[in-house]
Write a protein that holds these residues in place. Structure first.
Motif, PDB file in Angstrom:
ATOM      1  N   LEU A   1      -1.859  -2.791   9.249  1.00  0.00           N
ATOM      2  CA  LEU A   1      -1.909  -2.990   7.802  1.00  0.00           C
ATOM      3  C   LEU A   1      -2.562  -1.767   7.156  1.00  0.00           C
ATOM      4  CD1 LEU A   1      -1.225  -5.799   8.692  1.00  0.00           C
ATOM      5  CD2 LEU A   1      -3.006  -6.682   7.182  1.00  0.00           C
ATOM      6  N   HIS A   2      -2.010  -1.289   6.081  1.00  0.00           N
ATOM      7  CA  HIS A   2      -2.515  -0.142   5.317  1.00  0.00           C
ATOM      8  C   HIS A   2      -2.375   1.172   6.090  1.00  0.00           C
ATOM      9  CE1 HIS A   2      -5.229  -2.691   2.451  1.00  0.00           C
ATOM     10  NE2 HIS A   2      -4.133  -3.335   2.800  1.00  0.00           N
TER      11      HIS A   2
ATOM     12  N   TRP B   1     -11.968  14.805  -0.357  1.00  0.00           N
ATOM     13  CA  TRP B   1     -11.235  16.062  -0.511  1.00  0.00           C
ATOM     14  C   TRP B   1     -11.968  17.016  -1.462  1.00  0.00           C
ATOM     15  CZ3 TRP B   1     -10.350  11.654  -3.071  1.00  0.00           C
ATOM     16  CH2 TRP B   1     -10.031  11.685  -4.432  1.00  0.00           C
TER      17      TRP B   1
ATOM     18  N   GLY C   1      -8.268  10.970   5.009  1.00  0.00           N
ATOM     19  CA  GLY C   1      -8.000   9.686   4.382  1.00  0.00           C
ATOM     20  C   GLY C   1      -7.074   9.804   3.197  1.00  0.00           C
ATOM     21  N   TYR C   2      -7.194   8.846   2.287  1.00  0.00           N
ATOM     22  CA  TYR C   2      -6.288   8.760   1.139  1.00  0.00           C
ATOM     23  C   TYR C   2      -6.846   9.559  -0.020  1.00  0.00           C
ATOM     24  CZ  TYR C   2      -3.325   6.874  -2.506  1.00  0.00           C
ATOM     25  OH  TYR C   2      -2.432   6.747  -3.538  1.00  0.00           O
ATOM     26  N   THR C   3      -6.078  10.517  -0.510  1.00  0.00           N
ATOM     27  CA  THR C   3      -6.571  11.392  -1.572  1.00  0.00           C
ATOM     28  C   THR C   3      -5.647  11.349  -2.783  1.00  0.00           C
ATOM     29  OG1 THR C   3      -5.396  13.278  -0.641  1.00  0.00           O
ATOM     30  CG2 THR C   3      -7.637  12.939   0.123  1.00  0.00           C
ATOM     31  N   GLY C   4      -4.738  10.380  -2.804  1.00  0.00           N
ATOM     32  CA  GLY C   4      -3.784  10.293  -3.906  1.00  0.00           C
ATOM     33  C   GLY C   4      -4.308   9.476  -5.074  1.00  0.00           C
ATOM     34  N   GLU C   5      -3.381   9.133  -5.950  1.00  0.00           N
ATOM     35  CA  GLU C   5      -3.696   8.340  -7.142  1.00  0.00           C
ATOM     36  C   GLU C   5      -4.159   6.945  -6.719  1.00  0.00           C
ATOM     37  OE1 GLU C   5      -1.173   6.629 -11.035  1.00  0.00           O
ATOM     38  OE2 GLU C   5      -0.164   7.791  -9.491  1.00  0.00           O
ATOM     39  N   GLY C   6      -5.059   6.373  -7.490  1.00  0.00           N
ATOM     40  CA  GLY C   6      -5.437   4.985  -7.244  1.00  0.00           C
ATOM     41  C   GLY C   6      -6.254   4.814  -5.976  1.00  0.00           C
ATOM     42  N   SER C   7      -6.144   3.646  -5.389  1.00  0.00           N
ATOM     43  CA  SER C   7      -7.005   3.334  -4.258  1.00  0.00           C
ATOM     44  C   SER C   7      -6.185   2.924  -3.057  1.00  0.00           C
ATOM     45  CB  SER C   7      -7.945   2.197  -4.633  1.00  0.00           C
ATOM     46  OG  SER C   7      -7.204   1.057  -4.998  1.00  0.00           O
ATOM     47  N   LYS C   8      -6.691   3.210  -1.884  1.00  0.00           N
ATOM     48  CA  LYS C   8      -6.089   2.724  -0.648  1.00  0.00           C
ATOM     49  C   LYS C   8      -7.248   2.403   0.266  1.00  0.00           C
ATOM     50  CE  LYS C   8      -2.721   3.820   2.881  1.00  0.00           C
ATOM     51  NZ  LYS C   8      -2.529   4.820   3.924  1.00  0.00           N
ATOM     52  N   THR C   9      -7.260   1.178   0.779  1.00  0.00           N
ATOM     53  CA  THR C   9      -8.402   0.739   1.571  1.00  0.00           C
ATOM     54  C   THR C   9      -8.155   1.065   3.037  1.00  0.00           C
ATOM     55  OG1 THR C   9      -7.389  -1.422   1.428  1.00  0.00           O
ATOM     56  CG2 THR C   9      -9.271  -1.015   0.011  1.00  0.00           C
ATOM     57  N   VAL C  10      -8.328   2.342   3.350  1.00  0.00           N
ATOM     58  CA  VAL C  10      -8.015   2.815   4.683  1.00  0.00           C
ATOM     59  C   VAL C  10      -9.267   3.374   5.349  1.00  0.00           C
ATOM     60  CG1 VAL C  10      -7.424   5.133   3.867  1.00  0.00           C
ATOM     61  CG2 VAL C  10      -6.376   4.274   5.956  1.00  0.00           C
ATOM     62  N   LEU C  11      -9.367   3.167   6.632  1.00  0.00           N
ATOM     63  CA  LEU C  11     -10.375   3.830   7.448  1.00  0.00           C
ATOM     64  C   LEU C  11      -9.583   4.905   8.188  1.00  0.00           C
ATOM     65  CD1 LEU C  11     -12.936   1.959   9.737  1.00  0.00           C
ATOM     66  CD2 LEU C  11     -12.027   4.204  10.247  1.00  0.00           C
TER      67      LEU C  11
ATOM     68  N   HIS D   1      -6.946  -0.445   8.556  1.00  0.00           N
ATOM     69  CA  HIS D   1      -7.311  -1.237   7.381  1.00  0.00           C
ATOM     70  C   HIS D   1      -8.833  -1.272   7.337  1.00  0.00           C
ATOM     71  CE1 HIS D   1      -7.884  -4.718   4.827  1.00  0.00           C
ATOM     72  NE2 HIS D   1      -6.576  -4.836   4.633  1.00  0.00           N
ATOM     73  N   SER D   2      -9.391  -0.826   6.207  1.00  0.00           N
ATOM     74  CA  SER D   2     -10.852  -0.705   6.145  1.00  0.00           C
ATOM     75  C   SER D   2     -11.540  -2.057   6.060  1.00  0.00           C
ATOM     76  CB  SER D   2     -11.263   0.165   4.958  1.00  0.00           C
ATOM     77  OG  SER D   2     -11.030  -0.522   3.739  1.00  0.00           O
TER      78      SER D   2
ATOM     79  N   HIS E   1     -12.876   1.736  -9.248  1.00  0.00           N
ATOM     80  CA  HIS E   1     -11.436   1.483  -9.085  1.00  0.00           C
ATOM     81  C   HIS E   1     -11.136  -0.010  -9.270  1.00  0.00           C
ATOM     82  CE1 HIS E   1      -9.033   4.930  -8.502  1.00  0.00           C
ATOM     83  NE2 HIS E   1      -9.716   5.412  -7.503  1.00  0.00           N
TER      84      HIS E   1
ATOM     85  N   GLN F   1       0.843  -1.197   0.000  1.00  0.00           N
ATOM     86  CA  GLN F   1       0.000   0.000   0.000  1.00  0.00           C
ATOM     87  C   GLN F   1       0.881   1.251   0.000  1.00  0.00           C
ATOM     88  OE1 GLN F   1      -3.577   0.874   0.922  1.00  0.00           O
ATOM     89  NE2 GLN F   1      -3.985  -1.012  -0.185  1.00  0.00           N
TER      90      GLN F   1
ATOM     91  N   TYR G   1     -14.818  -0.756  -5.043  1.00  0.00           N
ATOM     92  CA  TYR G   1     -14.146   0.506  -4.713  1.00  0.00           C
ATOM     93  C   TYR G   1     -14.417   1.499  -5.836  1.00  0.00           C
ATOM     94  CZ  TYR G   1     -10.342   3.177  -2.375  1.00  0.00           C
ATOM     95  OH  TYR G   1      -9.599   4.106  -1.673  1.00  0.00           O
TER      96      TYR G   1
ATOM     97  N   ASN H   1     -12.937   6.067   2.149  1.00  0.00           N
ATOM     98  CA  ASN H   1     -11.493   5.865   2.297  1.00  0.00           C
ATOM     99  C   ASN H   1     -10.716   7.171   2.126  1.00  0.00           C
ATOM    100  OD1 ASN H   1     -12.477   3.133   0.533  1.00  0.00           O
ATOM    101  ND2 ASN H   1     -11.523   2.832   2.525  1.00  0.00           N
ATOM    102  N   GLY H   2     -11.378   8.126   1.486  1.00  0.00           N
ATOM    103  CA  GLY H   2     -10.742   9.432   1.313  1.00  0.00           C
ATOM    104  C   GLY H   2     -11.773  10.435   0.856  1.00  0.00           C
TER     105      GLY H   2
END
Lengths: 456, 456
Positions: free
Chosen positions: A424-425, A303, B305-315, B211-212, A359, A89, A198, A300-301
């Protein structure tokens, strides 16, 4: 030499090799890490060959390469296909890490690094188990390795590879270490993983950022509207409100729920670990049920607008969210994806435009506990832990599981040696060194018991 | 030479001087622009002295410096205090600018740059009006300039300066060009500005990103909760739901509303300019009322949370929003700030922690149209536009107005030459060159009429 004695004799090297692997920033989601991904695949290949694999090939894909290796002891023996992933990740938010995510640091018996547990530390246990068996009496099985580089982005190219290489991957069981156990004192086996859908949502209001004084109050603010859309997706009982969302959920029986309730769970400890005063979740279900047998919808995000220092009085043109659902049997990732996309567009008011982009996704998967793979894993754990493992449902997702079973016609068994609290993550991902060694010690017994049980 | 002929003869230089000022990135909200702020204050000082000011002083503050200059023609004449600001809003999102925000570009008769209209272009009209009067018969008034560097961050240090320097700033009227007019064909004068309350909200769920899959469904997601909090603040009629929020609002009379409704407004053109299919706002009020006489609550920024490229499964552990309210007479910025902070904390559920930090605020202000300052401004506009201006209520805020009136005991008059569509606070901020010249041409007539009316 016994397997255990061999591991003991080489433990420092086993650890250092993992640390070297963790130093490669193999972040699959970020295109700037393309060469790191290639370097990591090369490292996996080299380690597999050193550990005793007969041959290892790096297969390019449209995305990141797949590493395939094998050791065929005797074609008449049963074959174990080990699946793992060398991608990790993204590491951000970087400022929350206590040490560099790609500078593995050992503290209090734990390895801190992105990928320490998910999944470099865990798939590498299998590489070291191969070496251990290879140098101490040989393997009771054939073993194949498929270590991919796109698990964290939904394995977009693995399905094509699996479908095109069924003979190469032919096996009797798929063994995956990419999940957790309750603790070294309370070993457990995940009998299921949740599926995943996703999507990314883009809400557009005005065609440019506006002065919030000049236009505020007269033009819909996409950030406000996005909040309203997201807020509307859970009701007061935290049920998900998307029509049809729960239709395909396989409802657990009272007997199953009673068995799940036997797993040790200390709510106070759980809350203290997370630093929360109260837990949250769907009414009518316990915490373990909420993460195990129930689907979810999470942001998950999110903005939009001005997010820098100080203040800016702007009415933003756009607001975005990354939203994902965890799915349970028998929900379909594609069906939920379509439902989610349609729902966002349907509830969007006409003063904004809403776009939803998928996604990635993956189907939920469950291993039957009366199967040989499960029994062999339980026997291996009994042998090295001295205790029967508890079967539990894991909350995470491994997108490729359902496809593996469908294409290769075999069951999957999850032997996870991580802990739920391994971050994790998250920042400060870790893996207990003891769990790493325990995994290397236990895996050969899976091969032994599986071979014996398959012989009948 | 007539004022108009002088402006015509020097028009290229008047434009180039403004472009030079616009090249200084004087963003008050960003600490990295501290030296740019100082350079900009020095430039303002130099230009004022060249234009004919007797003396100019840069006063340091705890934040950015204040530039004060004056030209005392004759102590017996009335004194006009010109207020303006040399600081600008942050320029981001940079990728939406068609040319560099600090590389002023002229296209189709418009100057594109951050600050072109708000407020460098507008206060600089007064500097050039001073030069014009100085070289052509002298000023009919005394003039003082107070050009500050913190308007866009709520003027945190100006009040202290004003209170400590009442004698220095003593005047008969305060003249501000930091608002808009309807168009060059339909001149208007803002008779009011809205007040402002601006806060930042931080919602904390778990003590780390999770981890979500492992935790999703069982732990409150702060991004989801923040969305719920924000969504709850407007009801289905887009009324703000904070208890007591409207209590102090001075309700406009039917007669006032009827007069406001006379201002030309083309809803289709307004929607087309913004690229929206439908307008939004408080039920029961017109667009001009929504931005003029009604308070608002807007999300200026949101992130978590995650605001970048792609995906991140985060809570995520945290989610943030910048939220501001525009206020109307007789609402109090401090009272609404306290109300907003208390409301966020009150409605926060116990599975998250909510912190609210105030950014800045300002009180609403209204100029009476039967006052000499308003009449002098209207007479000046009639002289150069050939039309009576329409009095309108502006939607923006100039935080210091209420304090000026209170401390200096005089009225404020707004002579804005910008347009609502000038992209204030947005990418591609602009200022029509014709409006700039028209302002320089009109301002001397304000001095003339004000001096005559004060004589009685």
């Amino acid at each position: 030499m016994s397997w255990k004695a061999y591991t003991e004799a080489h433990k420092d090297r086993f650890l250092n090799e993992l640390l070297d692997l963790l130093r490669i920033p193999s972040v699959s989601a970020r295109s700037e890490h393309k060469t790191d991904m290639e370097a990591c695949a090369e490292a996996v290949k080299a380690r597999l060959l050193e550990a005793g694999a007969d041959s290892v090939t790096i297969y390019p894909t449209e995305g990141h390469p797949i590493v395939y290796g094998e050791k065929i002891t005797d074609p008449s023996l049963p074959t174990v296909l080990v699946y793992g992933h060398y991608d990790v990740q993204p590491a951000d938010p970087l400022e929350l890490w206590h040490s560099g995510p790609f500078e593995p640091t050992i503290k209090d018996g734990k390895i801190y690094a992105r990928g320490a547990c998910d999944d470099k530390g865990q798939f590498y246990m299998h590489v070291k188990a191969l070496e251990t068996m290879h140098h101490n009496g040989g393997l009771p099985t054939n073993v194949k390795f498929i270590i991919e580089g796109e698990e964290e982005i939904g394995s977009p190219n693995l399905a094509t590879f699996v479908k095109a290489n069924k003979e190469l991957l032919a096996c009797d069981v798929i063994l995956i270490s990419d999940t957790a156990m309750i603790s070294l004192d309370t070993p457990s086996i995940d009998v299921g993983v949740r599926g995943l859908t996703y999507v990314e949502v883009e809400v557009t209001g005005p065609n440019r950022d506006l002065h919030s004084g000049v236009y505020g109050g007269a033009v819909a603010n996409p950030a406000t509207i996005l909040c309203q859309l997201i807020a509307s997706m859970h009701d007061e009982n935290n049920h998900i409100t998307i029509p049809g969302f729960y239709d395909d959920v396989l409802v657990a029986t009272e007997a199953e729920r009673a068995k799940m309730a036997e797993a040790p769970f200390d709510e106070e400890e759980y809350k203290n670990d997370l630093g929360v005063k109260a837990l949250w979740g769907e009414k009518g279900f316990s915490t373990n049920e909420r993460t195990g047998i129930r689907p979810t919808l999470e942001v998950n995000g999110i903005w939009g607008g001005y997010t820098g220092e100080g203040s800016k009085t702007v009415l933003p043109s756009k607001a975005f969210a990354k939203v994902s659902c965890r799915l349970v049997p028998n929900q379909s990732s594609h069906k939920i994806e379509a439902m989610l996309m349609e729902h966002f567009k349907k509830i969007a008011p006409d003063y904004v435009q809403v776009e939803v982009r998928p996604h990635h996704g993956g189907e939920p998967y469950v291993t039957p506990i009366d199967s040989i793979p499960y029994k062999a894993a339980a026997a291996a754990i009994l042998e090295t832990f001295g205790k029967e493992p508890i079967p539990v449902r894991g909350g995470g997702s491994i997108p490729i599981c359902a496809l593996f079973e469908q294409e290769l016609g075999v069951k999957i068994v999850f032997m996870g040696f991580g802990l739920d609290s391994d971050n994790l993550h998250s920042p400060n991902e870790k893996f207990n060194i003891d769990n790493y060694y325990k995994g290397i010690e236990t895996i050969p017994y899976f091969h032994k018991h599986f071979a014996e049980m398959m012989k009948g």
